[in-house]
Write a protein that holds these residues in place. Sequence first.
Motif, PDB file in Angstrom:
ATOM      1  N   UNK A  54      48.065  48.591  41.043  1.00 21.88           N
ATOM      2  CA  UNK A  54      48.038  48.557  39.578  1.00 21.88           C
ATOM      3  C   UNK A  54      49.135  47.686  39.000  1.00 21.88           C
ATOM      4  N   UNK A  55      50.048  47.221  39.850  1.00 23.09           N
ATOM      5  CA  UNK A  55      51.060  46.286  39.377  1.00 23.09           C
ATOM      6  C   UNK A  55      50.458  44.958  38.930  1.00 23.09           C
ATOM      7  N   UNK A  56      49.202  44.711  39.323  1.00 24.32           N
ATOM      8  CA  UNK A  56      48.531  43.474  38.921  1.00 24.32           C
ATOM      9  C   UNK A  56      47.808  43.588  37.580  1.00 24.32           C
ATOM     10  N   UNK A  57      47.862  44.769  36.966  1.00 24.59           N
ATOM     11  CA  UNK A  57      47.313  44.895  35.618  1.00 24.59           C
ATOM     12  C   UNK A  57      48.145  44.044  34.658  1.00 24.59           C
ATOM     13  N   UNK A 100      33.647  40.853  37.332  1.00 22.58           N
ATOM     14  CA  UNK A 100      33.946  42.186  36.842  1.00 22.58           C
ATOM     15  C   UNK A 100      34.797  42.146  35.594  1.00 22.58           C
ATOM     16  N   UNK A 101      34.776  43.233  34.846  1.00 19.82           N
ATOM     17  CA  UNK A 101      35.573  43.346  33.629  1.00 19.82           C
ATOM     18  C   UNK A 101      35.928  44.813  33.432  1.00 19.82           C
ATOM     19  N   UNK A 102      37.069  45.053  32.821  1.00 22.55           N
ATOM     20  CA  UNK A 102      37.526  46.399  32.495  1.00 22.55           C
ATOM     21  C   UNK A 102      37.475  46.564  30.983  1.00 22.55           C
ATOM     22  N   UNK A 137      40.477  42.044  31.591  1.00 18.14           N
ATOM     23  CA  UNK A 137      40.982  43.357  31.214  1.00 18.14           C
ATOM     24  C   UNK A 137      40.988  43.480  29.697  1.00 18.14           C
ATOM     25  N   UNK A 138      41.010  44.700  29.180  1.00 17.42           N
ATOM     26  CA  UNK A 138      40.894  44.874  27.730  1.00 17.42           C
ATOM     27  C   UNK A 138      41.945  44.089  26.955  1.00 17.42           C
TER      28      UNK A 138
END
Length: 464
Positions: A300-303, A360-362, A323-324
């Motif tokens: 999750x450090x890549x968020x 993909x997308x968040x 990502x959002x």
Amino acid sequence: MTSTLCASTVLKNALTHYHAELQDAMAALEGDRVEGDEAFSPAFRLPDPSAALERFFSVSDIGVTELPAYHGHALRLLDLMRNPGTHTTKTLASLTIIARAVRHITETGERIMIVTPSSANKATALRDAVHRAISAGLVTENQLQITSVVPAVSTAKLWSSPLSEHAELRRRNPLVVHESEEPASVKELASAFAAENAERLQRRYGVRIWYTLGLDNYRAADMIRAFAERDLLPGADSGTPTRTHVHSVSSAFGLLGHDLGHRKVTENGCRTLPQARYFLVQHLGTPDMVLSLRHGTHDRGNLPVYRLDQAEGLYRQDEDPHFPATTFDPEEQLDPTFYTRRPVTSAQMDSIIAAQGGGGVVVSLHECLSRYAEVRALLADADVTLPVDPRRLREWSLVMAVTGTLNAADRGLLPDSGDVLIHGSGSYSDRDYHPVPAHHRFTAADMTALAGHVEDAVRAATSR
């Protein structure tokens, strides 16, 4: 077997319609079993066709609807949510799983107790299928039972049914709630219980314990998505060389099942299916598959780094469009159904997308709410009714998938192919069901407590 409703095409009773083709495809899964695996699992074989089996499968309709185009993309919805007793695609896999159990019971005379962890929808769908099998006369309530283990955060999503409302059925089919900081720990709890108690319970009560979470148990039914695509949608020979499949995913079992079905269709000499490109939609609580796809790791450090916009009260980022862009909270949990962290299926999905294309997308809750009216209007053409007030929505899978599709199109993230099929895997509001009340649920803090509930259920059925 098809009928036309407005702009929709509905394939009635898909599991009956594809019985022979599905059985043939499942035979390959049977052949791939790993020798030496001592865990019990019925053969990948369905019961022979009958009027009772057709009634049992009757809630397996699949619909396809053309939606309004968006930014040059032709959008369609694959509606896998047409069972009024669940409103999720888990119905297809659950009916197939229970049908395999029915065949085993009929052929061997052995009883089966299914044990399954679930965030909510698997439990609801499997319990619905167990009751349908009993009601159809395929098995008795003493021959087939189910224990479901769910995290406490998901209790509001559990659908009440005769298995919980009837006192004797409730005892024989316990719905067990586990309180934990990590919701996915229900998998470890149920798996450990099955590994340590299955042999003892078989010796003492003559009952088989079946832990059903294995990938192939779900891929088997999800192959039908490719069969329906072949029969209901334009093929490669109609000028559609590729098709992007959008799906809200936790572990992507559904897309892996479609991929298997796609390969089976091709191997059988029908080469008209467009090449499948898979596009994953997740939320910030469990973005692991998109992280793996983007960075090769679940870290999750890549968020992206979110910063609070004090003026609007929103967190924002603009460094990664996957990502959002906005969220109420970078740590939010949009829907507890999507609870899997570090899914073992990531590597397989990464490989398929690398070879075939996709992405993909968040999405965030704020993004889903911002587009909610737009999504609601879009889905109205597919005879899917979302509540006017989004606070009444309890299953966000479909809204996530459509929001992710629109966001990805806006940001240029969708593959160049203009053909997009959104897999509708779940959508329901608080008006579609009655939650299981607390006094109809059991609790288990550990494996000893879970074993007690299961043994009591097995004993109750044995004494009859």
